[in-house]
Structures are given as C-alpha cells and as structure tokens.
Design an enzyme around this catalytic site. Sequence first.
Site, PDB file in Angstrom:
ATOM      1  N   GLY A   1      97.746  43.210  -4.763  1.00 43.42           N
ATOM      2  CA  GLY A   1      96.480  43.805  -5.430  1.00 43.42           C
ATOM      3  C   GLY A   1      96.682  43.352  -6.821  1.00 43.42           C
ATOM      4  O   GLY A   1      97.134  42.053  -6.828  1.00 43.42           O
ATOM      5  N   GLU A   2      95.729  43.882  -7.710  1.00 43.09           N
ATOM      6  CA  GLU A   2      95.784  43.376  -9.022  1.00 43.09           C
ATOM      7  C   GLU A   2      96.804  43.595  -9.913  1.00 43.09           C
ATOM      8  O   GLU A   2      97.258  44.624  -9.827  1.00 43.09           O
ATOM      9  CB  GLU A   2      94.187  43.983  -9.320  1.00 43.09           C
ATOM     10  CG  GLU A   2      93.025  43.452  -8.816  1.00 43.09           C
ATOM     11  CD  GLU A   2      91.816  44.215  -9.452  1.00 43.09           C
ATOM     12  OE1 GLU A   2      90.494  43.414  -9.264  1.00 43.09           O
ATOM     13  OE2 GLU A   2      92.094  44.893 -10.130  1.00 43.09           O
ATOM     14  N   VAL A   3      96.726  42.529 -11.065  1.00 39.09           N
ATOM     15  CA  VAL A   3      97.796  42.923 -11.877  1.00 39.09           C
ATOM     16  C   VAL A   3      97.104  43.076 -13.191  1.00 39.09           C
ATOM     17  O   VAL A   3      96.458  42.437 -13.415  1.00 39.09           O
ATOM     18  CB  VAL A   3      98.906  41.778 -11.985  1.00 39.09           C
ATOM     19  CG1 VAL A   3      99.858  41.808 -13.038  1.00 39.09           C
ATOM     20  CG2 VAL A   3      99.611  41.447 -10.515  1.00 39.09           C
TER      21      VAL A   3
ATOM     22  N   GLY B   1      97.979  39.537  -7.635  1.00 37.57           N
ATOM     23  CA  GLY B   1      99.323  39.369  -6.958  1.00 37.57           C
ATOM     24  C   GLY B   1      99.014  39.554  -5.583  1.00 37.57           C
ATOM     25  O   GLY B   1      98.082  39.611  -4.848  1.00 37.57           O
ATOM     26  N   GLU B   2     100.415  39.682  -4.905  1.00 35.44           N
ATOM     27  CA  GLU B   2     100.558  39.596  -3.426  1.00 35.44           C
ATOM     28  C   GLU B   2      99.592  40.750  -2.906  1.00 35.44           C
ATOM     29  O   GLU B   2      99.040  40.827  -1.719  1.00 35.44           O
ATOM     30  CB  GLU B   2     101.944  39.612  -3.091  1.00 35.44           C
ATOM     31  CG  GLU B   2     101.831  39.436  -1.440  1.00 35.44           C
ATOM     32  CD  GLU B   2     103.546  39.262  -1.129  1.00 35.44           C
ATOM     33  OE1 GLU B   2     103.800  39.369   0.144  1.00 35.44           O
ATOM     34  OE2 GLU B   2     104.269  38.837  -2.165  1.00 35.44           O
TER      35      GLU B   2
ATOM     36  N   ASP C   1     114.817  33.367  -5.105  1.00 37.67           N
ATOM     37  CA  ASP C   1     113.744  32.639  -5.558  1.00 37.67           C
ATOM     38  C   ASP C   1     113.444  32.426  -7.213  1.00 37.67           C
ATOM     39  O   ASP C   1     112.612  32.655  -8.014  1.00 37.67           O
ATOM     40  CB  ASP C   1     112.389  33.397  -5.090  1.00 37.67           C
ATOM     41  CG  ASP C   1     111.057  32.629  -5.455  1.00 37.67           C
ATOM     42  OD1 ASP C   1     111.174  31.420  -5.566  1.00 37.67           O
ATOM     43  OD2 ASP C   1     110.112  33.302  -5.488  1.00 37.67           O
TER      44      ASP C   1
ATOM     45  N   ILE D   1      94.575  41.032 -15.423  1.00 36.61           N
ATOM     46  CA  ILE D   1      95.169  39.563 -15.934  1.00 36.61           C
ATOM     47  C   ILE D   1      95.572  38.767 -14.876  1.00 36.61           C
ATOM     48  O   ILE D   1      96.218  37.544 -15.215  1.00 36.61           O
ATOM     49  CB  ILE D   1      96.485  39.942 -17.048  1.00 36.61           C
ATOM     50  CG1 ILE D   1      97.466  40.707 -16.203  1.00 36.61           C
ATOM     51  CG2 ILE D   1      96.116  40.622 -18.216  1.00 36.61           C
ATOM     52  CD1 ILE D   1      98.853  40.943 -17.027  1.00 36.61           C
ATOM     53  N   GLY D   2      95.715  39.301 -13.637  1.00 37.32           N
ATOM     54  CA  GLY D   2      95.875  38.321 -12.405  1.00 37.32           C
ATOM     55  C   GLY D   2      95.820  39.094 -10.996  1.00 37.32           C
ATOM     56  O   GLY D   2      95.438  40.047 -11.202  1.00 37.32           O
TER      57      GLY D   2
END
Length: 985
Positions: A632-634, A629-630, A745, A626-627
């Site tokens: 690897g994959e999400v 990330g910093e 953040d 689904i995405g």
Amino acid sequence: MAGIVHGILFCGLFGLCWAVTGSRIYPASEVTLLDSRSVQGELGWIASPLEGGWEEVSIMDEKNTPIRTYQVCNVMESSQNNWLRTDWIPRSGAQRVYVEIKFTLRDCNSLPGVMGTCKETFNLYYYESNNDKERFIRETQYVKIDTIAADESFTQVDIGDRIMKLNTEVRDVGPLSKKGFYLAFQDVGACIALVSVRVFYKKCPLTVRNLAQFPDTITGSDTSSLVEVRGSCVDNSEEKDVPKMYCGADGEWLVPIGNCLCNAGFEEHNGGCQACKVGYYKALSTDAACSKCPPHSYALREGSTSCTCDRGYFRADTDPASMPCTRPPSAPQNLISNVNETSVNLEWSPPQNSGGRPDVSYNLVCKRCGSDLTRCSPCGSGVHYSPQQNGLKTTKVSINDLQAHTNYTFEVWAINGVSKQNPEQDQAVSVTVTTNQAAPSTVTQIQPKEITRHSVSLTWPEPERANGVILEYEVKYYEKDQNERSYRIVKTASRSADIKGLNPLTGYVFHVRARTAAGYGEFSGPFEFTTNTVPSPMIGEGTSPTVLLVSVAGSIVLVVILIAAFVISRRRSKYSKAKQEADEEKHLNQGVKTYVDPFTYEDPNQAVREFAKEIDASCIKIEKVIGVGEFGEVCSGRLKVPGKREIYVAIKTLKAGYTDKQRRDFLSEASIMGQFDHPNIIHLEGVVTKCKPVMIITEYMENGSLDAFLRKNDGRFTVIQLVGMLRGIGSGMKYLSDMSYVHRDLAARNILVNSNLVCKVSDFGMSRVLEDDPEAAYTTRGGKIPIRWTAPEAIAYRKFTSASDVWSYGIVMWEVMSYGERPYWDMSNQDVIKAIEEGYRLPPPMDCPIALHQLMLDCWQKDRSDRPKFGQIVSMLDKLIRNPNSLKRTGLENSRTNTALLDPSSPEWSQVASVLDWLQASKWKRYKDNFTAAGYTSLEAVVHVNQDDLTRIGISSPSHQNKILSSVQGMRTQLQQMQGRMVPV
C-alpha cells in the site's frame, strides 16, 4: 488680431465650464495634492513673462461658482517662451505622483495668417525642492516630463455651435525624493486654456482580508513595483500564517498570502470576530465556527472555549471538547464463578449503564480469606490471570495457581475513562469461592548427588505447594541429542533416584514431577548432567590422589587437542574463519538476545503482540504520501503519544481488500523490526491493528534511500564521511548477525539516511524464492530484486547466511564509493553470474582508496568461509577512520593478481587493432599526439603504461589518468586471457 483670438478662446472656455465643472468624486485609491478647481480665490501662480504670456481668468460654472483658469494665445508672434509655475506642492510621502491636465486647444488651421507661428502643443516640467521659497522661474532647473498634445482641437465653427472639445491628459512623475516640487507649463505659441490641473498620488486603501487589516499604503516608486505589506490580525484573532498582501502601482491590493483565525471562543462574522453566544463554544482557533454545547454540558457566558459538564457528569483528559460529558459505569451484572481444583473461571454481563462511553473495561481484585471470611488479604503475585487482571475488554477471566482448600473473594470492577473522577460510585460486584484439592506445583531444582561412568544419583526438594499428600515422583530422562524423541521414566516415592544403565561421557537431560491424589503436577525444567569417562565417583572430598591425577591429566590432554585444532583453523584464514556447512549451527550464548522467526508462531498475531507496540490511531496524523510500497501507500506524518513529545514518523499502510495472508505478511515485518534495538537499524515505533487501515509506524528518515541520496549529492562528501556511513551500516549488520538474523536483501536502496547522515538498515519484510531462470531475481510479492547484490552460493544453492550478507555488504561499499552507480553497470544478470563464477570482480570506483577496495574484494571471496565477519569489518573501518592517511592512497593496482577486474570502459581486444583504435574506442583521441610523441606506437607498449608514464607524457588530470589506467587494466586482463596466462579465482 491677438485680441480677437483671446476673446474667442475666453467665450469658448466659459461655455465649456458650464458643462464639465461641479463637484467630483475621485477614486479611493487616489489622494489629491493639488486641485486648481478647489482653490478659493485667485490661484496666484507665477508667470514668466509677467505680461503678455499666461493670463489667469475667472469663469462661472452652472452653480455660479468661480473657477480660476489660465490661458495663453500668442499665435501671431514667433519664438514664444511663456512659462507658468504652480505653487510648491508637498509630496506627502509619495514617491510617484500623477498630473491630470484638462485643457482646450485651438486648431491652428482655423486661424488665418498664423501658419508659421501657431503651435498645437505645450510642455510640462517639474522641479523638486525642500521648501516653497522659490520666487522666480529658473528654466534650467526644471526637468521635462512630456510634450502635451491635444487629442481634439476646436475651430470657429465649434464656437458658433457652442461645442467645446475638452482634452484630458495624465502624466506620472517620479521617483521623487525631496519634500515637495513645482509644476511648470511652457507655451511655445499655442492657443490654449488650462481648465484644471490636479496632482495626486495613488495608494492602496485600508482593507480587511482573511481577518487581517492592511493599512493605507502608498504605491511604489515606479509603475511596476509591488510594495509588500504585513497585515495585523483584527481584534480577537491570531495569526495562522503571516498575513501579507502586495500594493500594486495602480492602487489595487494583490496576492493575499496567509491569514488570521478567530481566537478560541470567537467566530468570524462580517470580516471580524465575535464571541460565541451563550450555550455555544469554540475550543480551538482552528475550528471553523462556534458549536453548540454537547449533551450534558453548558456554557453560561459568551466567548466560551469549552462547556462545563452537568453535575454527576465528567470529561476525561483525552476527550475532545466536542464529546458529550459522561459518567462512570454501573457495576457489572450476573457474576458467575466456576471452580476447577485450584483454578476459578469468572463470567459476567456488562453494566446496565455504560455511562455513555464505549471504553468500558474491567479490573479484577483477588482476596484470600480465612475460614470465617472476615480477615482477607491480597492474593499476591503467585496468582496468574488469563488474559490479564486489569484492563479486561472481555467479560470472562481465568484465575490459576490458587492454593487448595482456600477461601477467595473476587471483585469485578467496571471502569471507563471518567471513573477516576468519581471514585465514590460503587462500580463492583463480588463473589466468594473455595478451591478444591489440586495437583502439586513444579519441582524447582534437581541436584546431582553422585555421577559415575554409567549412573547418576539425583535429589530434589519438595514442591513449594504440595496441595495435599505427595504419593510419588516421576523422573523423565533422555540423551541430550535425542531432544525428547526417546525418553525413559523412573518412579520413586522419595525425593531422590538412582538412574543406572547410562552411557559413559554422555550428556543426559532430567525432568521431575510430583503426584498427589489430584494428579500429576507439571514437569520441572530441564537439568543436564554428563556421565564420567572413568569408573570413579565425582571428584570431591574423599577422592583418591591417583584418580585426581588421571582426571587432571585427561583434562590437560583435552585442552591441548582443542588448542591445536584452534590454531590450525586460524591458519586457514586471516579472518579466523570456520567452515560453514549448509545448515549452520547457532550457538546461543547466555545473555545474548536471539532473533525469533515470527513465522514459527502458530498464531502470527501473537508475534505481533509480543514484539510490536499497539498505537492508538488517534495519535497518528498522516500528512502526505511519499511513496507506494508492496502492500500500500507509504506516508509521512506525526506521532503524538500522550506524555511524550510529537515526532515525525513514516507510515506504511495496508491497502483495502487485503487477504489474511497479505495482512500476516505485512505485519511480519513489524514482528521482525520490533525485536531490534540499535542506532543503525530502523526503529519501529509501533503498529495499528485494531482499526483500518492497518499501519506500521517507524522513525522518519529525512534523506530517504542511500542510493538515491548519493546520486543526488554526487562528489559532495569526503572519503571520511563515506567511510563513516559504511561503518554505521556495518555496525547495524554486526548487530543483526549477532542476533542470528540473516537479512538476505542488503543493498543501498534498503539503507535509509536521516538528516544527520546516519545510515540505518531497513526492509525486513521480504520472502524470497529463487527462480530457475538465470535472468530472474528473487521473486517477492511485490516484484523482483536484482541478483547482482547476492552471493554466488545463495544464487546457486539458496545458502543464505551472515557470510552471504557480507558479500552484499561489499556491493554496498562499492555503491557508496561510486555515489550510487549501478553495480556491473548495464551487464545482464546472466553475464554477471558468469563473470563472478569465472573470478571477475568489480574494479575500484574513481578515487576509491586501495584499502577500501581490498576490503570489498575480501567480502567477495568465493569461499564464504574466507570472508570477514561483520565485527572484523567494523574494526577495520574504525582503524581506517583513526588513520586517515591510509585512505589517501588510491589507484588501480591490486594485490590479488588472480582476480580480474571488470571495467565497462575497456574496449574489446578483438575490436582494437592500433593505439589510435584504442584511444578512439576509449574516447581519449585528444591524447593521440601525447602517446605518439612518447613512442607508444603499439598496444603491447600501451598495456605496460603506469601513472608516472602518463604524467611524463603530459596527461596531468587525476580523473583522466584514473580512467585511462582503468582502460589499460582491462586491456591487460583481456590480453592475459588470450595468451592463457590468467587463472580465474
């Protein structure tokens, strides 16, 4: 002449039939309702007129089988109207039928003297009826299907050469609704012979696809329709997805959807499902085929869903059916003990036979025995094991805190996944040892006997386990503020000590430990006592009234001073603010959980083990990415932990080729998340660290990030719903603030939304370094974060506190009320920093309640001590939710006159010379006549316009009023700046 023509037509027809008749095979998709050639005897169709029109003729085929045909050839006379009607034809459920006509037709040019009366076409009609009782042809009842023309016609030459040209025409009829129908043929003066008439409908024949059977299905009512048909699974199969196919108008099956799977114990064979053979099994319907029984198991019957383990072999509940049956392990080997005072180290070798399983572990049983080694009892909870007592994966263990001079028996048991199924098998090895003399245990309590201005008298009990004769005690003490950097030691042979030479009204921390011949024990925990301010003993029994009065008076004075200081500090801010210095002091209240920074651990993996639950990778099913990330994959997927229901989860994976630092940084987020437990904080399910890829498993949030979700649903929520979202975010941030955790953040992109619109704070894995470049953001391992969410002191001095999180929360409020609009629009980061420093703040979003924008402005106070706490924010939002009327008042007015509002739609004053210029720049030229008619001819007059004025001059749209007033506010602010009347915050 007519007789000659009839004879010619008949002779030609006879020759033709010899060539084309005989048995025929029709396609399986066609079901015949009428075939004139299959009728035995006369057809007996009705002709009109009865004489001189259509005539039934019998001819012979090559097998001397009579064939009944109809012919007509009245070409010599004009105005022919000869009708021929079939018998009643039942439609048998068909909505559309097809008529196939085979006929010959004489070329009019080959007949002399008939040019004015000869035709080369005939007409086809039909009439629907629910019964077969129609005895006459009523021409007006019939519906014309088509005019039939021949592709080829024959001549006298063709007859002489015995060449006959047969025409075949097919027409469709429908939609039909009654039980049956009649066909009729109208001759208007042609020389024609009907060789055969066939009526049929089309169906999709019975078929089997993907283990689903689809029955005979009649096609639809028109030539383009598709009939959806649901299939039924063949014997010994079950639906995976609903099997469907579509029956096309041409009788062909189209678009197979879904399928069936053979049941457990059956496999696919020749379009069906057959039972697994003896010695084979199939556990699940999703398995492709039967498999041979794994080692140490068998199947004695056909259709087995599992294999039975051989005698002495077992299968654990979690073992898949494909795994071989296994046995419990044999006992460990070569057990060695090493006694060190009251500690014992044990080592052993793995069992000779692991039972065929990789999950061998060890349990330790500790027994304390008498001198004769016969009477033994469990060791109890006072004994400690390192790394643990049960479920050991290593072949060594340390046992500590044993009693001195005591006999112990230790049993080491080897176990695996099937040990519980065969408890009779001996799987243990034992050893008996005797402990030596040891140092004493810890002193558990220190009590003050007397406290004066310069001394403290202490007393304490003997350690619970002396482990010998106590030779002396050692008292270590130091001032509280020194934190053991400078301490003193006092030794005593008794269980008391007088500590003298202390400073008055000073807190001291004391520790005590005991010593035997075996050495010193551990120091006790810290005990804190404070010396007095007056030279008197502790207030208690025997204290003089004068001393008591002085002490009480001093206490009262101290309380009055503290109250006065509190009142003064309250007056400094309506939010009970206290000046927050650079290094904020964290006051840890008893019972309040406090955040622990995982980077303070010498071994970062220890933090992961302490705060995050390890999950077996076999419990996780990754479904889709689904995405990215910093690290690897999400992905999204499912988590099924034994004993719990299956849940949807989000899965962050660590990409291959990572460094140790990347792995540590990746898992640090789990170490942080694992400390939090709040409905508005993203929940950590656990981690996978014992295999690759390394994964972090969190709850799945169906609606994704808040900013994208709001943009996708622009304008769809009520103000109360938006405030409810803000309340949830504020509650989560209050929880983090109470735990002394600073997020750093906070932004709408880092808030996740579930299917119930519950907002949860996420993204705890960032480490940031502020660059010197004013256009930069906080640099992270994965990119840059825009600084437009960050408090000014955090940008300038790297001062990150809960107050800087409050500033960010105000920006999140603005994002929510503007449905995900970008803060400060397309301004550069440098311009944003400059504008904030000059006192500018974001204006209220369209239709934003004044109370909410005022709360935003409070969050954006330059002095961080003037900003509200998260608890106060949540309380204020609760009040607004309880009083919805307070959210109805919207507008651009602002009680803080010294706070200029930014508005991207306001044109620069220096670029505007007239009211028309301003309207054109603001894209409101359509209202030029309204302003002119109302007398607003100068910009000085325009800057004073309000909402009532706009309504009065005919601008009634609320959204247009808000945008015009926003532009006016910007113009007014710029004018004030030019005239020197505005003072930035």
